[in-house]
Scaffold this motif. Structure first.
Motif, PDB file in Angstrom:
ATOM      1  N   VAL A 125       4.773  42.838  78.941  1.00  0.00           N
ATOM      2  CA  VAL A 125       5.745  42.872  77.842  1.00  0.00           C
ATOM      3  C   VAL A 125       7.072  43.419  78.354  1.00  0.00           C
ATOM      4  O   VAL A 125       7.114  44.280  79.242  1.00  0.00           O
ATOM      5  CB  VAL A 125       5.240  43.746  76.664  1.00  0.00           C
ATOM      6  N   THR A 126       8.158  42.882  77.833  1.00  0.00           N
ATOM      7  CA  THR A 126       9.496  43.398  78.099  1.00  0.00           C
ATOM      8  C   THR A 126      10.367  43.047  76.906  1.00  0.00           C
ATOM      9  O   THR A 126      10.061  42.110  76.154  1.00  0.00           O
ATOM     10  CB  THR A 126      10.084  42.812  79.392  1.00  0.00           C
ATOM     11  N   GLY A 127      11.439  43.794  76.717  1.00  0.00           N
ATOM     12  CA  GLY A 127      12.282  43.495  75.568  1.00  0.00           C
ATOM     13  C   GLY A 127      13.402  44.489  75.394  1.00  0.00           C
ATOM     14  O   GLY A 127      13.705  45.297  76.286  1.00  0.00           O
ATOM     15  N   LEU A 128      14.017  44.430  74.217  1.00  0.00           N
ATOM     16  CA  LEU A 128      15.160  45.265  73.885  1.00  0.00           C
ATOM     17  C   LEU A 128      14.893  45.969  72.569  1.00  0.00           C
ATOM     18  O   LEU A 128      14.457  45.351  71.591  1.00  0.00           O
ATOM     19  CB  LEU A 128      16.429  44.408  73.759  1.00  0.00           C
ATOM     20  N   LEU A 129      15.160  47.270  72.545  1.00  0.00           N
ATOM     21  CA  LEU A 129      15.050  48.092  71.347  1.00  0.00           C
ATOM     22  C   LEU A 129      16.453  48.540  70.962  1.00  0.00           C
ATOM     23  O   LEU A 129      17.189  49.077  71.799  1.00  0.00           O
ATOM     24  CB  LEU A 129      14.165  49.307  71.628  1.00  0.00           C
ATOM     25  N   THR A 130      16.849  48.312  69.719  1.00  0.00           N
ATOM     26  CA  THR A 130      18.172  48.712  69.271  1.00  0.00           C
ATOM     27  C   THR A 130      18.057  49.580  68.026  1.00  0.00           C
ATOM     28  O   THR A 130      17.081  49.507  67.274  1.00  0.00           O
ATOM     29  CB  THR A 130      19.071  47.503  68.951  1.00  0.00           C
ATOM     30  N   ALA A 131      19.071  50.398  67.813  1.00  0.00           N
ATOM     31  CA  ALA A 131      19.164  51.205  66.604  1.00  0.00           C
ATOM     32  C   ALA A 131      20.612  51.231  66.156  1.00  0.00           C
ATOM     33  O   ALA A 131      21.528  51.377  66.986  1.00  0.00           O
ATOM     34  CB  ALA A 131      18.660  52.628  66.858  1.00  0.00           C
ATOM     35  N   VAL A 132      20.823  51.079  64.853  1.00  0.00           N
ATOM     36  CA  VAL A 132      22.167  51.091  64.301  1.00  0.00           C
ATOM     37  C   VAL A 132      22.182  51.959  63.047  1.00  0.00           C
ATOM     38  O   VAL A 132      21.266  51.895  62.223  1.00  0.00           O
ATOM     39  CB  VAL A 132      22.673  49.660  63.994  1.00  0.00           C
ATOM     40  N   ARG A 133      23.187  52.777  62.923  1.00  0.00           N
ATOM     41  CA  ARG A 133      23.339  53.647  61.754  1.00  0.00           C
ATOM     42  C   ARG A 133      24.037  52.854  60.657  1.00  0.00           C
ATOM     43  O   ARG A 133      25.104  52.297  60.872  1.00  0.00           O
ATOM     44  CB  ARG A 133      24.161  54.890  62.119  1.00  0.00           C
ATOM     45  N   THR A 134      23.435  52.773  59.486  1.00  0.00           N
ATOM     46  CA  THR A 134      24.005  52.087  58.342  1.00  0.00           C
ATOM     47  C   THR A 134      24.121  53.063  57.176  1.00  0.00           C
ATOM     48  O   THR A 134      23.652  54.203  57.236  1.00  0.00           O
ATOM     49  CB  THR A 134      23.137  50.896  57.917  1.00  0.00           C
ATOM     50  N   GLU A 135      24.733  52.610  56.097  1.00  0.00           N
ATOM     51  CA  GLU A 135      24.843  53.454  54.909  1.00  0.00           C
ATOM     52  C   GLU A 135      23.469  53.731  54.299  1.00  0.00           C
ATOM     53  O   GLU A 135      23.281  54.734  53.611  1.00  0.00           O
ATOM     54  CB  GLU A 135      25.743  52.787  53.870  1.00  0.00           C
ATOM     55  N   SER A 136      22.505  52.849  54.571  1.00  0.00           N
ATOM     56  CA  SER A 136      21.169  52.997  53.986  1.00  0.00           C
ATOM     57  C   SER A 136      20.201  53.764  54.876  1.00  0.00           C
ATOM     58  O   SER A 136      19.113  54.135  54.427  1.00  0.00           O
ATOM     59  CB  SER A 136      20.586  51.605  53.682  1.00  0.00           C
ATOM     60  N   GLY A 137      20.560  53.986  56.127  1.00  0.00           N
ATOM     61  CA  GLY A 137      19.669  54.663  57.055  1.00  0.00           C
ATOM     62  C   GLY A 137      19.865  54.155  58.467  1.00  0.00           C
ATOM     63  O   GLY A 137      20.951  53.688  58.820  1.00  0.00           O
ATOM     64  N   VAL A 138      18.826  54.213  59.274  1.00  0.00           N
ATOM     65  CA  VAL A 138      18.881  53.761  60.662  1.00  0.00           C
ATOM     66  C   VAL A 138      18.008  52.511  60.788  1.00  0.00           C
ATOM     67  O   VAL A 138      16.815  52.548  60.486  1.00  0.00           O
ATOM     68  CB  VAL A 138      18.388  54.845  61.635  1.00  0.00           C
ATOM     69  N   LEU A 139      18.608  51.420  61.214  1.00  0.00           N
ATOM     70  CA  LEU A 139      17.886  50.164  61.371  1.00  0.00           C
ATOM     71  C   LEU A 139      17.387  50.052  62.807  1.00  0.00           C
ATOM     72  O   LEU A 139      18.177  49.978  63.748  1.00  0.00           O
ATOM     73  CB  LEU A 139      18.790  48.977  61.030  1.00  0.00           C
ATOM     74  N   GLU A 140      16.066  50.060  62.974  1.00  0.00           N
ATOM     75  CA  GLU A 140      15.434  49.840  64.278  1.00  0.00           C
ATOM     76  C   GLU A 140      15.086  48.371  64.410  1.00  0.00           C
ATOM     77  O   GLU A 140      14.457  47.791  63.519  1.00  0.00           O
ATOM     78  CB  GLU A 140      14.156  50.671  64.403  1.00  0.00           C
ATOM     79  N   SER A 141      15.488  47.746  65.516  1.00  0.00           N
ATOM     80  CA  SER A 141      15.194  46.333  65.750  1.00  0.00           C
ATOM     81  C   SER A 141      14.632  46.162  67.155  1.00  0.00           C
ATOM     82  O   SER A 141      14.974  46.919  68.068  1.00  0.00           O
ATOM     83  CB  SER A 141      16.454  45.477  65.599  1.00  0.00           C
ATOM     84  N   PHE A 142      13.776  45.158  67.326  1.00  0.00           N
ATOM     85  CA  PHE A 142      13.248  44.867  68.653  1.00  0.00           C
ATOM     86  C   PHE A 142      13.245  43.368  68.892  1.00  0.00           C
ATOM     87  O   PHE A 142      13.185  42.566  67.963  1.00  0.00           O
ATOM     88  CB  PHE A 142      11.835  45.438  68.830  1.00  0.00           C
ATOM     89  N   ASP A 143      13.341  43.009  70.167  1.00  0.00           N
ATOM     90  CA  ASP A 143      13.257  41.623  70.625  1.00  0.00           C
ATOM     91  C   ASP A 143      12.403  41.671  71.881  1.00  0.00           C
ATOM     92  O   ASP A 143      12.836  42.182  72.915  1.00  0.00           O
ATOM     93  CB  ASP A 143      14.660  41.081  70.918  1.00  0.00           C
ATOM     94  N   ALA A 144      11.158  41.184  71.790  1.00  0.00           N
ATOM     95  CA  ALA A 144      10.201  41.369  72.876  1.00  0.00           C
ATOM     96  C   ALA A 144       9.601  40.049  73.324  1.00  0.00           C
ATOM     97  O   ALA A 144       9.414  39.137  72.516  1.00  0.00           O
ATOM     98  CB  ALA A 144       9.079  42.318  72.435  1.00  0.00           C
ATOM     99  N   LEU A 145       9.296  39.976  74.613  1.00  0.00           N
ATOM    100  CA  LEU A 145       8.599  38.837  75.192  1.00  0.00           C
ATOM    101  C   LEU A 145       7.250  39.311  75.708  1.00  0.00           C
ATOM    102  O   LEU A 145       7.175  40.196  76.566  1.00  0.00           O
ATOM    103  CB  LEU A 145       9.402  38.221  76.337  1.00  0.00           C
TER     104      LEU A 145
END
Length: 291
Positions: free
Chosen positions: A159-179
């Motif tokens: 497995v490999t991929g990218l983990l991102t986090a962004v601060r929004t007005e509603s909270g912290v959005l965690e996103s992933f894109d994995a192979l």
């Protein structure tokens, strides 16, 4: 390519490009008002983590055209009739909204979504080769220091991929894109398990695809479009963009999971184990297109 764009081209002459410190510095030093673009060799096979990072940040992956006269966007290249790989690897994306508190652990959702595929992240880092052990406490501390947006590449066996986090007005959005590169095709049981887990974890969205243009070494030149959708989950907010009048698309099953207002739409596409010449992508586009 649109020659009117104020592109700032960053050459990457490697045959196996990674997200290196040098590339990170070059991206950070782009002049104000310019749009960065990474120019690779036509035969370059960048790491999946690098390609996921470029997509997440909107940075084009450029490569010479066949006659070497111009540059083309390899991420926008239209797939040919024949995919470079015979057995698709599994590409997964998803996200979840966390409360913006010190108890939030960035990466826990991603790790739990990978569990049905029997893979776990072991290493991570903001550049490659990866130099940090995977630790959600350390990840979360690092992300808090980098807000409002940051990303880490991760890897483990198969497995490999990218983990991102962004601060929004509603909270912290965690996103992933994995192979996932176990080489095992997705069964209906596994697909259903992944959808149910995504819904149970309150995922904002989730997608599952066979990828016939990537392998453990990276993404084949211009082949990121060789994807066949198998399933998607649309959370309560995204579900509004699904054209419910098109739910009768042949071969596509749409099912509601949960109860309002916390209701998800589970979308199942035809099960395939070979390149479908873009048929599944057309079905997905038809389902999500708006009038």
């Amino acid at each position: 390519m649109n020659q009117g764009l104020p592109l700032h081209i960053i050459p990457v002459p490697s045959a196996r490009p990674w997200k290196t410190h040098a590339l990170a510095r070059a991206l950070a030093d782009v002049p104000a008002g310019a749009v960065p673009a990474v120019a690779m060799l036509r035969e370059a096979q960048p790491s999946y983590g690098l390609v996921a990072f470029l997509k997440a940040t909107g940075v084009p992956w450029l490569r010479p055209t066949q006659d070497d006269q111009e540059l083309e966007n390899a991420l926008a290249a239209h797939p040919e009739n024949t995919a470079p790989l015979l057995l698709g690897r599994i590409a997964m994306t998803g996200s979840v909204l966390h409360p913006a508190t010190h108890g939030t652990r960035i990466g826990e959702h991603t790790a739990r979504m990978l569990e049905p595929f029997h893979v776990v992240p072991l290493r991570t880092g903001d550049t490659e080769p990866l130099s940090w052990p995977w630790d959600t406490v350390a990840n979360s501390h690092w992300f808090r220091s980098q807000m409002p947006w940051a990303s880490l590449i991760f890897s483990g066996p198969n497995v490999t991929g990218l983990l991102t986090a962004v601060r929004t007005e509603s909270g912290v959005l965690e996103s992933f894109d994995a192979l996932v590169t176990t080489g095992t095709p997705v069964s209906e049981t596994l697909r259903n398990s992944a959808l149910e887990k995504a819904a149970a974890l309150n995922s904002t969205d989730f997608s599952l695809e066979h990828h016939f243009g990537a392998d453990p070494m990276g993404v084949h030149p211009g082949a990121d479009g060789f994807r066949v959708p198998l399933a998607a989950l649309a959370g309560p907010g995204i579900a509004k963009s699904v054209n419910l009048r098109r739910r009768s698309i042949e071969g596509v099953d749409v099912e509601s999971l949960g109860t309002p207002p916390f209701q998800h739409l589970a979308i199942r596409f035809p099960m395939v184990t070979a390149w479908d010449h873009g048929h599944g992508q057309e079905l997905r586009q038809e389902l999500f297109q708006t009038d």
